[in-house]
Design an enzyme around this catalytic site. Structure first.
Site, PDB file in Angstrom:
ATOM      1  N   GLN B 126       0.775  -1.462   0.295  1.00 20.85           N
ATOM      2  CA  GLN B 126      -0.156  -0.134  -0.029  1.00 20.85           C
ATOM      3  C   GLN B 126       0.546   0.846  -0.181  1.00 20.85           C
ATOM      4  O   GLN B 126       1.646   1.668   1.253  1.00 20.85           O
ATOM      5  CB  GLN B 126      -0.726  -0.231   0.947  1.00 20.85           C
ATOM      6  CG  GLN B 126      -1.864   1.145   1.233  1.00 20.85           C
ATOM      7  CD  GLN B 126      -2.443   1.111   2.565  1.00 20.85           C
ATOM      8  OE1 GLN B 126      -2.052   0.368   4.042  1.00 20.85           O
ATOM      9  NE2 GLN B 126      -3.800   2.309   2.672  1.00 20.85           N
ATOM     10  N   GLU B 244      -9.845  -1.206   5.023  1.00 22.16           N
ATOM     11  CA  GLU B 244      -9.324  -1.433   5.703  1.00 22.16           C
ATOM     12  C   GLU B 244      -9.863  -1.592   7.214  1.00 22.16           C
ATOM     13  O   GLU B 244      -9.334  -1.863   8.166  1.00 22.16           O
ATOM     14  CB  GLU B 244      -8.179  -0.026   5.246  1.00 22.16           C
ATOM     15  CG  GLU B 244      -7.302  -0.065   6.500  1.00 22.16           C
ATOM     16  CD  GLU B 244      -5.927   1.125   6.514  1.00 22.16           C
ATOM     17  OE1 GLU B 244      -6.125   1.668   5.186  1.00 22.16           O
ATOM     18  OE2 GLU B 244      -5.078   0.583   6.684  1.00 22.16           O
ATOM     19  N   ASN B 385      -5.709   6.285  17.107  1.00 20.54           N
ATOM     20  CA  ASN B 385      -6.819   6.604  17.395  1.00 20.54           C
ATOM     21  C   ASN B 385      -6.955   8.112  17.732  1.00 20.54           C
ATOM     22  O   ASN B 385      -8.010   7.991  17.853  1.00 20.54           O
ATOM     23  CB  ASN B 385      -6.255   6.050  18.812  1.00 20.54           C
ATOM     24  CG  ASN B 385      -6.085   4.489  18.434  1.00 20.54           C
ATOM     25  OD1 ASN B 385      -5.833   3.648  17.053  1.00 20.54           O
ATOM     26  ND2 ASN B 385      -6.334   3.721  19.553  1.00 20.54           N
TER      27      ASN B 385
HETATM   28  C1  FAD Z   1       4.114  -0.243  11.425  1.00 24.16           C
HETATM   29  C2  FAD Z   1       3.211   0.451  10.097  1.00 24.16           C
HETATM   30  C3  FAD Z   1       2.759   0.229   9.277  1.00 24.16           C
HETATM   31  C4  FAD Z   1       2.653   0.818   8.535  1.00 24.16           C
HETATM   32  N1  FAD Z   1       1.992   0.368   7.021  1.00 24.16           N
HETATM   33  C5  FAD Z   1       2.154   1.136   5.796  1.00 24.16           C
HETATM   34  C6  FAD Z   1       1.206   0.635   4.484  1.00 24.16           C
HETATM   35  O1  FAD Z   1       1.768  -0.092   4.349  1.00 24.16           O
HETATM   36  N2  FAD Z   1       1.455   2.111   4.321  1.00 24.16           N
HETATM   37  C7  FAD Z   1       1.034   3.032   3.957  1.00 24.16           C
HETATM   38  O2  FAD Z   1       0.791   4.043   3.318  1.00 24.16           O
HETATM   39  N3  FAD Z   1       1.078   3.764   5.045  1.00 24.16           N
HETATM   40  C8  FAD Z   1       1.333   3.121   6.268  1.00 24.16           C
HETATM   41  N4  FAD Z   1       1.555   3.072   8.084  1.00 24.16           N
HETATM   42  C9  FAD Z   1       1.934   4.476   8.118  1.00 24.16           C
HETATM   43  C10 FAD Z   1       0.794   4.855   8.882  1.00 24.16           C
HETATM   44  O3  FAD Z   1      -0.685   4.914   7.706  1.00 24.16           O
HETATM   45  C11 FAD Z   1       1.052   6.644   8.876  1.00 24.16           C
HETATM   46  O4  FAD Z   1       1.860   6.095  10.356  1.00 24.16           O
HETATM   47  C12 FAD Z   1      -0.491   6.965   9.824  1.00 24.16           C
HETATM   48  O5  FAD Z   1      -0.924   7.522   9.488  1.00 24.16           O
HETATM   49  C13 FAD Z   1       0.395   8.307  10.931  1.00 24.16           C
HETATM   50  O6  FAD Z   1       1.033   9.098  10.149  1.00 24.16           O
HETATM   51  P1  FAD Z   1       1.986   9.915  10.425  1.00 24.16           P
HETATM   52  O7  FAD Z   1       3.049   8.728  11.171  1.00 24.16           O
HETATM   53  O8  FAD Z   1       2.712  10.782   9.725  1.00 24.16           O
HETATM   54  O9  FAD Z   1       1.708  10.378  12.017  1.00 24.16           O
HETATM   55  P2  FAD Z   1       0.951  11.923  12.143  1.00 24.16           P
HETATM   56  O10 FAD Z   1       0.454  12.300  10.865  1.00 24.16           O
HETATM   57  O11 FAD Z   1       2.254  12.948  11.669  1.00 24.16           O
HETATM   58  O12 FAD Z   1       1.096  12.359  13.555  1.00 24.16           O
HETATM   59  C14 FAD Z   1       1.604  12.235  15.043  1.00 24.16           C
HETATM   60  C15 FAD Z   1       0.916  12.193  16.125  1.00 24.16           C
HETATM   61  O13 FAD Z   1       0.151  13.584  15.989  1.00 24.16           O
HETATM   62  C16 FAD Z   1      -1.185  12.822  15.911  1.00 24.16           C
HETATM   63  N5  FAD Z   1      -2.937  13.364  15.006  1.00 24.16           N
HETATM   64  C17 FAD Z   1      -2.217  14.233  13.997  1.00 24.16           C
HETATM   65  N6  FAD Z   1      -3.115  14.539  13.841  1.00 24.16           N
HETATM   66  C18 FAD Z   1      -3.813  14.977  14.177  1.00 24.16           C
HETATM   67  C19 FAD Z   1      -5.701  15.783  14.106  1.00 24.16           C
HETATM   68  N7  FAD Z   1      -5.944  16.340  13.430  1.00 24.16           N
HETATM   69  N8  FAD Z   1      -5.801  15.452  15.861  1.00 24.16           N
HETATM   70  C20 FAD Z   1      -5.319  14.617  16.759  1.00 24.16           C
HETATM   71  N9  FAD Z   1      -4.252  14.193  16.414  1.00 24.16           N
HETATM   72  C21 FAD Z   1      -4.121  14.160  15.257  1.00 24.16           C
HETATM   73  C22 FAD Z   1      -1.524  11.533  15.631  1.00 24.16           C
HETATM   74  O14 FAD Z   1      -2.359  10.652  15.579  1.00 24.16           O
HETATM   75  C23 FAD Z   1       0.298  11.080  16.092  1.00 24.16           C
HETATM   76  O15 FAD Z   1      -0.379  10.530  17.410  1.00 24.16           O
HETATM   77  C24 FAD Z   1       2.214   2.175   8.960  1.00 24.16           C
HETATM   78  C25 FAD Z   1       2.647   2.973   9.839  1.00 24.16           C
HETATM   79  C26 FAD Z   1       3.355   2.318  10.595  1.00 24.16           C
HETATM   80  C27 FAD Z   1       3.386   2.466  11.971  1.00 24.16           C
END
Ligand code: FAD
Lengths: 386, 399
Positions: B126, B244, B385
């Site tokens: 993905q 998903e 979450n």
């Molecule tokens: C082990 C693992 C596997 C994954 N596999 C895939 C995959 O196969 N393909 C893919 O495309 N993606 C994948 N992901 C990505 C995953 O979907 C993202 O990590 C996730 O969407 C969070 O984005 P970020 O890590 O950039 O965190 P950020 O978006 O930078 O968030 C950082 C923190 O801020 C909080 N936050 C952000 N916005 C808000 C808001 N509006 N209100 C309150 N809190 C907020 C978040 O909850 C988090 O605690 C994977 C991630 C992990 C850890």
């Protein structure tokens, strides 16, 4: 009441913090961890050169007679840098036990070498069936000619695989769990009948499983009086818990700083994520947990010289709070770093692992909570504390 | 109101159990039970066993080779699989890209891709997240520019789960940089063997290679790999997310983990006695067990509500939040149950081929700390979450 450091303590604080800042960047730590012993010999030598290995020892043993506060100052800095050197194992636990139990000859034979950085020690006290209970000792020591013969197993011995000498608890009498009959022996890891299996731990340190299979020891391997080591053992474990509490506070400070920084710089939805109130409040809760932990680390540091009953209660309380707040800060730090928090390459994950794992060293929050609840309330409270 | 399963449902459960007993490779389920890392081949063997029985594509309509099962059957199936120690079906092909192709794809795309998913010929990953686009997915920057009958793709994806095993990636790409955020995005299928695609591993805090970075450098993708309309990829993305998030409660896996916790607590010795005899430990286990019972009932209520067809809406966010919290709580108790033996980090004992490496301490202890740290991901991915709670606040509470 005075929560400030005196001049000497401030100097110590400056020295150790400079050392950690200049010689213990995140990249350096990774490199040190890959060295054969799992830490940097060079840093260890530097700690000796700066006199830091002598801090807790009495002046007559070549030390500077530092107490709990000095210990706290050092370990807080160690926690900030996630240092790997065996200070806790060698100086606090091993050295502490030699200082408390050893005869003049034994102290003279060991402590100057420890202080000079030439001899490392490890305390092998826990056992596979004991969980966290230090008096649950099934290892047996029997008389053998003039000396002793040891048989048993010790679990997860901190820095056990690189140590020059092991301090091993064994029963010369009594049953597992009893106070009487606990003795401490000095063991050369290279001698027949001693097997060590070393391994890395999740928090980047090293530990070992120790098997004693009829190891023959000379008469002077016994430290202190036969069967009477329980009090001293408890006292050094208390110092170890105070040191770990301070390390946890140092690691929590760093974890909070890194997370706060991330909240201010990570951009999502057109601005820094730190503008989301739910994350602000989470960060505030982390900060509150840090301050509570700092308070308990201070309480622990200032309780090491108190009567045993009072000391044990406060140490148990500190370990409970440190364990819980450490885990809370670790989990929230990872969560707020999102995917980045899950990576090995980000420093935050290493702070998180150390914080969660500190709970498993020297008794976890569940263990110390049960102890705290079971210990009789000590005479007096803070009003009697020095 | 009747919360018991019907006779047919119970018969179905027995049938699933029989199948698992016969066809789930024992060495694979042993690895799952021991918390060992699985190889690509382990996944493929299980995948093939399911495909042979016609039970791989649980969500698909029967005309494409799906099971046609309703939500209750799917739930029973999930539960039995987890109980038997089956590996999770890698969702990216079967549960994510396939429903999108079925719903928005051309006949040719359906004919080409769907059978290859069932056969295990294609391993999908993905490509949604980017370094600057995580929770804020619509800010993604990977560009696709039309050049004759190709798109030329440049950019970077990250956190790509098991991308090292994949030969196909489905991506959200920006095809109209001038349009409003969600509007200039397209859904593109990319063969990872195309020149210009580079996969680089990311090692997670538990030492595992589970996620990757994927780089696109002038990658030429046939225009026929576009799914749905150009610039309308967000519709596909949203549709996929609802898939998903189904089954996201993870009740089956939580139940299996809870059973494991009880086994570990019974085998673990504390001061000469089984840990399970400690009333404090029993209470901790009881609390999480009660939370899980509540989750299971909530999950069944959601399932019953969508039994008629369709997928759950914002309710799935409730299931995701609570489900991940409970699974994390169980892994926390598992780590704590082994006491000081949570400390050793026996990397080689966790490796799939590392069965020879003797564990430190009791053999059940080896993977538990690594698992605890690995499961922190549950509350981060699939929409964190915090994001789920934002959805609940908006969609259910109207705040
Ligand atoms: C082990 C693992 C596997 C994954 N596999 C895939 C995959 O196969 N393909 C893919 O495309 N993606 C994948 N992901 C990505 C995953 O979907 C993202 O990590 C996730 O969407 C969070 O984005 P970020 O890590 O950039 O965190 P950020 O978006 O930078 O968030 C950082 C923190 O801020 C909080 N936050 C952000 N916005 C808000 C808001 N509006 N209100 C309150 N809190 C907020 C978040 O909850 C988090 O605690 C994977 C991630 C992990 C850890």
């Amino acid at each position: 009441m005075d929560f400030t450091l005196n001049d000497e303590q401030r100097m110590l604080d400056d020295t150790v913090n400079r050392l950690v800042r200049e010689r213990y960047g995140f990249e350096q730590r990774i490199r040190y961890g890959r060295e054969p012993k799992g830490y940097s010999d060079e840093t260890w030598a530097l700690l000796a050169e700066l006199g830091l290995l002598s801090v807790p020892f009495a002046e007559e043993d070549g030390g500077i007679g530092g107490g709990g506060v000095e210990l706290m100052v050092l370990h807080q800095a160690f926690g900030r840098g996630l240092t790997l050197e065996p200070y806790l194992a060698t100086v606090v636990l091993g050295g502490g036990l030699v200082a408390r139990l050893g005869s003049a000859e034994q102290r003279a034979a060991l402590l100057p070498a420890v202080i000079a950085g030439e001899l490392t020690l490890a305390l092998a006290y826990g056992e596979p069936a004991g969980r966290y209970e230090p008096l649950w000792i099934e290892t047996r020591a029997g008389r053998s000619g003039d000396g002793w013969r040891l048989t048993g197993r010790k679990a997860v011995v901190l820095n056990g695989d690189g140590a020059g000498r092991l301090l091993v608890t064994a029963r010369t009498a009594g049953q597992p769990g009893e106070r009487d009959g606990v003795s401490v022996f000095l063991v050369d890891p290279a001698q027949p009948g001693v097997t060590l299996r070393g391994y890395p731990t999740i928090d980047g340190l090293r530990a070992a499983e120790l098997t004693l299979d009829g190891a023959e020891l000379p008469a002077d391997a016994l430290l202190g009086r036969e069967g009477a080591a329980a009090d001293a053992l408890e006292a050094v474990l208390a110092a170890g818990c105070a040191a770990l509490a301070a390390e946890a506070v140092g690691a929590m400070e760093a974890a909070c700083e890194l997370t706060l920084d991330y909240l201010k710089t990570r951009q999502q939805f057109g601005g820094p994520i730190g503008r989301f109130q739910v994350l602000q409040h989470r960060m505030v809760d982390m900060r509150i947990a840090l301050e509570q932990a700092r308070s308990m680390a201070i309480l622990a540091a200032c309780s090491l010289d108190r009567p045993a009953a009072e000391r044990e209660r406060r140490i148990a309380a500190a370990k409970v709070l440190i364990g819980r707040s450490g885990r809370f800060i670790a989990e929230q730090a990872i969560q707020m770093h999102g995917g980045m928090g899950m990576t090995e390459e980000a420093a935050i994950s290493h702070y998180a692992k150390r914080l969660v794992m500190i709970d498993h060293w020297l008794g976890d929050a569940d263990h110390h909570l049960a102890r705290f609840a079971a210990l009789p309330e000590a005479e007096g409270g803070l009003e009697q504390a020095a | 109101m009747d919360i018991t399963y019907t006779a047919e449902e119970q018969a179905f459960r027995a049938e699933v159990r029989r199948f698992l007993d016969e066809k789930l490779p024992r060495d694979v389920s042993a690895k799952v039970r021991q918390g060992k890392r699985l190889t690509r081949d382990d996944h493929l063997r299980w995948h093939a066993a399911l495909a042979e029985r016609g039970w791989l594509a649980v969500h698909w309509p029967t005309q494409y080779g799906g099971t046609g099962w309703g939500p209750v059957q799917r739930h029973i199936f999930d539960e039995e699989c987890a109980a038997a120690g089956a590996p999770q079906i890698i969702p990216f092909g079967v549960s994510m890209v396939a429903p999108v192709i079925i719903r928005f794809g051309t006949e040719e795309q359906k004919r080409h891709y769907l059978p290859r998913i069932l056969d295990g010929i294609d391993w999908w990953c993905q490509g949604y997240s980017e370094p600057g686009a995580g929770s804020d997915l619509a800010s993604l920057k990977t560009r696709a520019v039309r050049d004759g009958d190709h798109y030329v793709v440049n950019g970077q994806k990250t956190w790509t789960t098991l991308g090292q095993h994949a030969n196909m990636i489905f991506c959200l790409v920006r095809t109209d940089p001038a349009a409003k955020m969600q509007e200039g995005i397209s859904f593109l299928l990319i063969d990872m063997a195309t020149p210009g695609v580079t996969v680089r591993p990311i090692i997670t805090l538990d030492g595992e290679h589970e996620v990757n970075e994927v780089f696109f450098d002038d990658v030429r993708v046939p225009a026929g790999n576009l799914v749905g309309q150009e610039n309308k990829g967000w519709t596909c993305a949203k549709y996929l997310l609802t898939y998903e998030r189904t089954g996201i409660a993870g009740v089956g896996m939580a139940k299996a983990a809870l059973r494991h916790l009880k086994t570990v607590a019974a085998r673990q010795i504390a001061q000469g006695r089984p840990l399970i005899e400690d009333p404090q430990v029993r209470r901790q286990i009881a609390e999480v067990e009660i939370d899980l019972m509540a989750l299971e009932m909530t999950n069944l209520r959601v399932i019953a509500a969508v039994q008629g067809g369709g997928v759950p809406g914002a309710e799935s966010s409730i299931l995701k939040v609570r489900g991940t919290e409970i699974r994390q709580a169980i892994t926390d108790l598992l780590r704590r149950a082994v006491g000081p033996y949570a400390l050793p980090f026996p990397q080689d004992a966790l490796e799939a081929g590392g069965a020879a490496a003797e564990p430190v301490g009791p053999d059940h202890a080896a993977p538990l700390s690594a698992q605890y740290f690995n499961r922190r991901k549950l509350s981060i991915y699939g929409g964190s979450n915090e994001i789920q709670k934002n959805i609940i606040a908006k969609m259910i509470l109207g705040l």
